[in-house]
Design an enzyme around this catalytic site. Structure first.
Site, mmCIF file in Angstrom:
data_model
loop_
_atom_site.group_PDB
_atom_site.id
_atom_site.type_symbol
_atom_site.label_atom_id
_atom_site.label_comp_id
_atom_site.label_asym_id
_atom_site.label_seq_id
_atom_site.Cartn_x
_atom_site.Cartn_y
_atom_site.Cartn_z
ATOM 1 N N HIS A 92 1.901 3.661 -9.208
ATOM 2 C CA HIS A 92 1.687 2.225 -9.429
ATOM 3 C C HIS A 92 2.860 1.621 -10.207
ATOM 4 C CE1 HIS A 92 -2.148 2.334 -7.562
ATOM 5 N NE2 HIS A 92 -2.768 3.015 -8.506
ATOM 6 N N LEU A 101 10.180 -21.447 -4.753
ATOM 7 C CA LEU A 101 9.495 -20.221 -4.325
ATOM 8 C C LEU A 101 8.197 -20.065 -5.111
ATOM 9 C CD1 LEU A 101 9.422 -17.465 -2.787
ATOM 10 C CD2 LEU A 101 10.652 -16.473 -4.726
ATOM 11 N N ASP A 113 0.830 -1.217 0.000
ATOM 12 C CA ASP A 113 0.000 0.000 0.000
ATOM 13 C C ASP A 113 0.862 1.264 0.000
ATOM 14 O OD1 ASP A 113 -2.409 1.342 -0.055
ATOM 15 O OD2 ASP A 113 -2.612 1.398 2.117
HETATM 16 C C1 IPE Z 1 -5.351 -2.587 -0.013
HETATM 17 O O1 IPE Z 1 -5.073 -1.246 -0.131
HETATM 18 C C2 IPE Z 1 -5.338 -3.235 -1.369
HETATM 19 C C3 IPE Z 1 -4.037 -3.331 -2.009
HETATM 20 C C4 IPE Z 1 -2.899 -2.928 -1.523
HETATM 21 C C5 IPE Z 1 -4.034 -3.947 -3.307
HETATM 22 P P1 IPE Z 1 -6.242 -0.148 -0.231
HETATM 23 O O2 IPE Z 1 -5.573 1.152 -0.404
HETATM 24 O O3 IPE Z 1 -7.226 -0.556 -1.266
HETATM 25 O O4 IPE Z 1 -6.925 -0.286 1.195
HETATM 26 P P2 IPE Z 1 -7.818 0.736 2.001
HETATM 27 O O5 IPE Z 1 -8.909 1.207 1.077
HETATM 28 O O6 IPE Z 1 -6.940 1.870 2.424
HETATM 29 O O7 IPE Z 1 -8.329 -0.037 3.172
HETATM 30 C C1 IPE Z 2 -1.836 0.349 -3.320
HETATM 31 O O1 IPE Z 2 -1.600 1.704 -3.400
HETATM 32 C C2 IPE Z 2 -2.050 -0.268 -4.677
HETATM 33 C C3 IPE Z 2 -3.447 -0.592 -4.956
HETATM 34 C C4 IPE Z 2 -4.432 -0.497 -4.108
HETATM 35 C C5 IPE Z 2 -3.747 -1.064 -6.293
HETATM 36 P P1 IPE Z 2 -2.745 2.786 -3.255
HETATM 37 O O2 IPE Z 2 -3.149 3.230 -4.619
HETATM 38 O O3 IPE Z 2 -3.849 2.310 -2.394
HETATM 39 O O4 IPE Z 2 -1.936 3.937 -2.529
HETATM 40 P P2 IPE Z 2 -2.497 4.952 -1.452
HETATM 41 O O5 IPE Z 2 -2.997 4.164 -0.298
HETATM 42 O O6 IPE Z 2 -3.582 5.734 -2.131
HETATM 43 O O7 IPE Z 2 -1.320 5.796 -1.116
HETATM 44 MG MG MG Z 3 -4.122 2.463 -0.369
#
Ligand code: IPE
Ligand code: IPE
Ligand code: MG
Length: 239
Positions: free
Chosen positions: A32, A127, A15
């Site tokens: 991303h 792995l 995240d």
């Molecule tokens: C969790 O992150 C999903 C992934 C990292 C793929 P999110 O950014 O979607 O989670 P929330 O919405 O903060 O809980």
């Molecule tokens: C996690 O990064 C990747 C996905 C959920 C696909 P985020 O896009 O949720 O990043 P933040 O949480 O907004 O920084």
């Molecule tokens: Mg996020």
């Protein structure tokens, strides 16, 4: 019986890509893109640690379908790109790939890509990289219940046959051991519908580093924390 010290299966909630990009005034898709790069680096790092047999990463949650269509499209394109760029070297290195989540929601070409990749790498065992795509743990458990309910209805099993082990075998993660350690980057301390069943006794580790900045050193720090923890699985402390 799981080893008390070595973390064999590590799960990661990757995240923080959006915030990483926002902090730099960049579009989210760049975050991303850097996130995918971070995963590529971490895989290389994990390959050097023979204790690690499974790495499960949360790449796209069922709830992430709620994001703007352009971001979802960018993420799907990134997935295609990642496969094109990395698949052959992953296979050359003997990495087995598994995918968990609701594939029916993914584009047909991606579904084909996932099925072919799993088939091509099925014989590798050192792995396993398990990628959670269009994944939600509650939905996974509900799908498993549907499978067992159908079996019960057809008479193949009795409702009283249903045990935790049987349910486990009906989950997307069948055959994969429960995670020993779950790392979440990005500073939030929640599971966001990831591996709820499987992480019943998993050690949790939350770190503030945003996923694109997460390095092998950060990963090793998490392993050190894990090694110092005492896992009791509900039993008594053994000196
Ligand atoms: C969790 O992150 C999903 C992934 C990292 C793929 P999110 O950014 O979607 O989670 P929330 O919405 O903060 O809980
Ligand atoms: C996690 O990064 C990747 C996905 C959920 C696909 P985020 O896009 O949720 O990043 P933040 O949480 O907004 O920084
Ligand atoms: Mg996020």
């Amino acid at each position: 019986m799981q080893s008390p010290r070595a973390a064999c299966h590590i799960a990661i909630i990757m995240d923080g890509n959006g915030r990483w990009a926002a902090q730099r005034g960049l579009p989210t898709r760049k975050g991303h893109r850097e996130g995918a790069e971070s995963l590529r680096r971490l895989l290389k790092h994990c390959k050097k640690n023979p204790a690690i047999t499974h790495l499960t990463v949360y790449a796209f949650s069922q709830e992430n379908w709620k994001r703007p269509a352009s971001e979802v499209a960018d993420l799907m394109d990134l997935l295609r790109y990642f496969f094109k760029a990395e698949l052959e070297s992953l296979l050359k290195e003997g990495v087995r790939l598994r995918f968990i989540g609701d594939r029916s929601a993914l584009d047909a070409d991606i579904q084909t890509m996932l099925a072919e990749t799993e088939a091509r790498s099925a014989h590798f065992s050192q792995l396993t990289l398990c990628i959670a795509l269009s994944y939600g743990s509650r939905q996974e458990i509900a799908r498993a219940c549907q499978k067992l309910a159908s079996k019960a209805l057809s008479g193949a099993i009795a409702p009283s046959d249903i045990s935790p082990e049987m349910l486990e075998r009906a989950l997307d993660t069948h055959g994969i051991p429960d995670p020993d350690l779950l790392i979440r980057t990005g500073g939030d301390e929640r599971l966001s519908n990831f591996l709820l069943w499987q992480s019943a006794y998993t050690e949790l580790y939350f770190c503030d580093v945003l996923w694109p900045d997460f390095s092998g050193e950060h990963f090793d720090q998490a392993l050190e924390h894990f090694a110092a923890r005492e896992r009791r699985f509900g039993g008594r402390h053994v000196a």
